[in-house]
Design an enzyme around this catalytic site. Structure first.
Site, PDB file in Angstrom:
ATOM      1  N   HIS A 211       7.535   5.941  -0.836  1.00 50.14           N
ATOM      2  CA  HIS A 211       6.420   6.252   0.052  1.00 50.14           C
ATOM      3  C   HIS A 211       5.142   5.569  -0.437  1.00 50.14           C
ATOM      4  O   HIS A 211       4.613   5.940  -1.476  1.00 50.14           O
ATOM      5  CB  HIS A 211       6.237   7.770   0.082  1.00 50.14           C
ATOM      6  CG  HIS A 211       5.171   8.244   1.002  1.00 50.14           C
ATOM      7  ND1 HIS A 211       4.026   8.873   0.552  1.00 50.14           N
ATOM      8  CD2 HIS A 211       5.066   8.180   2.346  1.00 50.14           C
ATOM      9  CE1 HIS A 211       3.272   9.192   1.592  1.00 50.14           C
ATOM     10  NE2 HIS A 211       3.870   8.791   2.688  1.00 50.14           N
TER      11      HIS A 211
ATOM     12  N   HIS B 162      -2.701   2.533   4.392  1.00 51.48           N
ATOM     13  CA  HIS B 162      -2.280   3.764   5.054  1.00 51.48           C
ATOM     14  C   HIS B 162      -3.165   4.137   6.233  1.00 51.48           C
ATOM     15  O   HIS B 162      -2.708   4.752   7.199  1.00 51.48           O
ATOM     16  CB  HIS B 162      -2.267   4.936   4.062  1.00 51.48           C
ATOM     17  CG  HIS B 162      -1.839   6.222   4.690  1.00 51.48           C
ATOM     18  ND1 HIS B 162      -2.720   7.175   5.123  1.00 51.48           N
ATOM     19  CD2 HIS B 162      -0.600   6.680   4.995  1.00 51.48           C
ATOM     20  CE1 HIS B 162      -2.030   8.178   5.659  1.00 51.48           C
ATOM     21  NE2 HIS B 162      -0.758   7.907   5.591  1.00 51.48           N
TER      22      HIS B 162
HETATM   23 CA    CA Z   1       3.589   6.074   6.442  1.00 52.03          CA
END
Ligand code: CA
Length: 311
Positions: free
Chosen positions: A12, A54
Site C-alpha cells: 500500500h 495519494h
Molecule cells: Ca490507493
C-alpha cells in the site's frame, strides 16, 4: 499452507510503513520484501503527466508551501494539477504530515524531513518495478488507482485515458498481465470497460460513506444485488477492513456475497501501528482476514509482515 491459496499482498503506497509513501525507495523496498503487487495512486500534473501521489493535493507530503507559497488555491491547498512536472520535481517528499500543524501522521515511522526523496512519475515507477522484476527474477505486479477522475475531468484533464495509454505501452493489457486498476468511482469503471476498452483486471473500491462521485452508491454496491450488478464490470472489490470483520471479530457477509457473484475481495489497509480495536495483534488480524474471512488479497503498509504470515 498451500502457496496458491495465499492472498495477494499489495504494498500500500509501497512499503509505506518504513519509508515515505509512494517514493521509489518505498517501492524498491516493497519489491525486496516480496510484495506480490505494488500500488500506485495517480494524479495528473499541469502538463498531463501522471505522477504517483495519494492526493490531488501535494501539501501533506512535500515542502510545496515553503517553495511555492503563492501557488495555493482559495481553499488554502496546493494541487498537483497546478504545477508542471518540472516544478513538482523541485519539491522534497517527506513522511506524511498534517499541513495545518506540520505534525507527522504516524509518529513512529520514518522521521519527517530526513532524506532526499522526490515525486515519481508513473513511467519512472513502472521502469523501476520492471527492472527489479528482471534482475530478481520475481514478478511483482502493479496496482494503479485512478484518483478522482470526475474531478480531473471537471478541470479539463482526462486522467484515465492518459494512464491507460502508458499502461498499455508497458505491456499491461489483459487479465493475464499482473495489473489491477482500482477506482472509487463507478462511472469511471464502466467507462474503462466500455469506451476505453480496458480488458485487464478492475477493482471497485468501496468507501465508508454512502455516496461518492461518478454515480457511486456505496450502500447499494455492498448488497448482494449491487455486487451481482458490479460483477458485470469489475473483477473484485476493495472494501475497508472493518467492512469485512465486524467488531465482534466475526466475518461480515460481504466476502461471502462478493464471492457468490464471482468477485475477489482485497481489503485496505493493514497497518501494524494502527490496528482495529478488535485485533489483539497484527498476526491476529491477519489470521481473521486470511482464515476466517477468506479474503483474496490485502493492502498492507507493511508488506513483509503480511507476506511472512504463517511461515
Ligand atoms: Ca490507493
Amino acid at each position: 499452507m498451500a502457496r496458491k491459496s495465499f492472498p495477494l499482498i499489495i504494498a500500500h503506497r509501497g512499503a509505506s510503513g518504513y519509508l515515505p509513501e509512494h517514493t521509489l525507495e518505498a517501492k524498491a523496498m516493497a519489491h525486496a520484501q516480496g510484495a506480490h503487487y505494488i500500488e500506485q495512486d495517480l494524479v495528473l500534473t499541469k502538463d498531463d503527466v501522471p505522477v504517483v501521489l495519494h492526493d490531488i493535493h501535494v501539501d501533506s507530503v512535500t515542502d510545496v508551501a515553503e517553495k511555492f507559497p503563492k501557488r495555493k488555491r482559495s481553499d488554502g491547498r496546493y494541487y498537483a494539477l497546478d504545477f508542471t512536472l518540472a516544478e513538482l520535481k523541485t519539491l522534497r517528499v517527506m513522511e506524511r504530515f498534517d499541513p495545518a500543524t506540520g505534525r507527522q501522521i504516524f509518529p513512529k515511522r520514518f522521521q519527517k524531513g530526513l532524506g532526499s526523496f522526490q515525486i515519481a512519475t508513473l513511467e519512472e515507477e513502472l521502469q523501476l518495478i520492471q527492472g527489479l522484476n528482471r534482475s530478481t527474477g520475481r514478478i511483482a505486479g502493479i496496482y494503479p488507482e485512478i484518483k478522482d477522475p470526475a474531478w480531473h475531468r471537471a478541470q479539463k484533464h482526462d486522467i484515465t485515458r492518459i494512464v491507460l495509454a502508458i499502461l498499455r505501452r508497458y505491456g499491461y493489457r489483459s487479465k493475464d498481465d499482473p495489473c489491477y486498476i482500482q477506482c472509487f468511482e463507478l462511472d469511471e469503471l464502466k467507462r474503462l470497460r466500455g469506451p476505453l476498452r480496458w480488458r485487464g483486471n478492475l477493482i471497485m473500491l468501496l468507501d465508508t460513506v454512502a455516496n461518492g462521485p461518478g454515480n457511486t452508491d456505496f450502500n447499494h454496491l455492498r448488497t448482494p444485488k449491487g455486487l451481482a450488478d458490479l460483477a458485470k464490470v469489475a473483477d473484485g472489490i476493495g472494501p475497508d477492513i472493518e467492512s469485512v470483520i465486524a467488531h465482534d471479530r466475526k466475518p461480515t457477509a460481504l466476502v461471502k456475497n462478493a464471492h457468490a457473484s464471482g468477485l475477489k475481495v482485497h481489503p485496505y489497509t493493514f497497518r501494524v501501528d494502527e490496528l482495529p480495536k478488535f485485533a489483539k495483534s497484527p498476526e491476529d488480524l491477519l489470521k481473521l482476514l486470511f482464515k476466517k474471512a477468506g479474503v483474496d488479497g490485502l493492502f498492507s503498509d507493511f508488506p513483509d509482515v503480511a507476506v511472512n504470515w504463517g511461515k
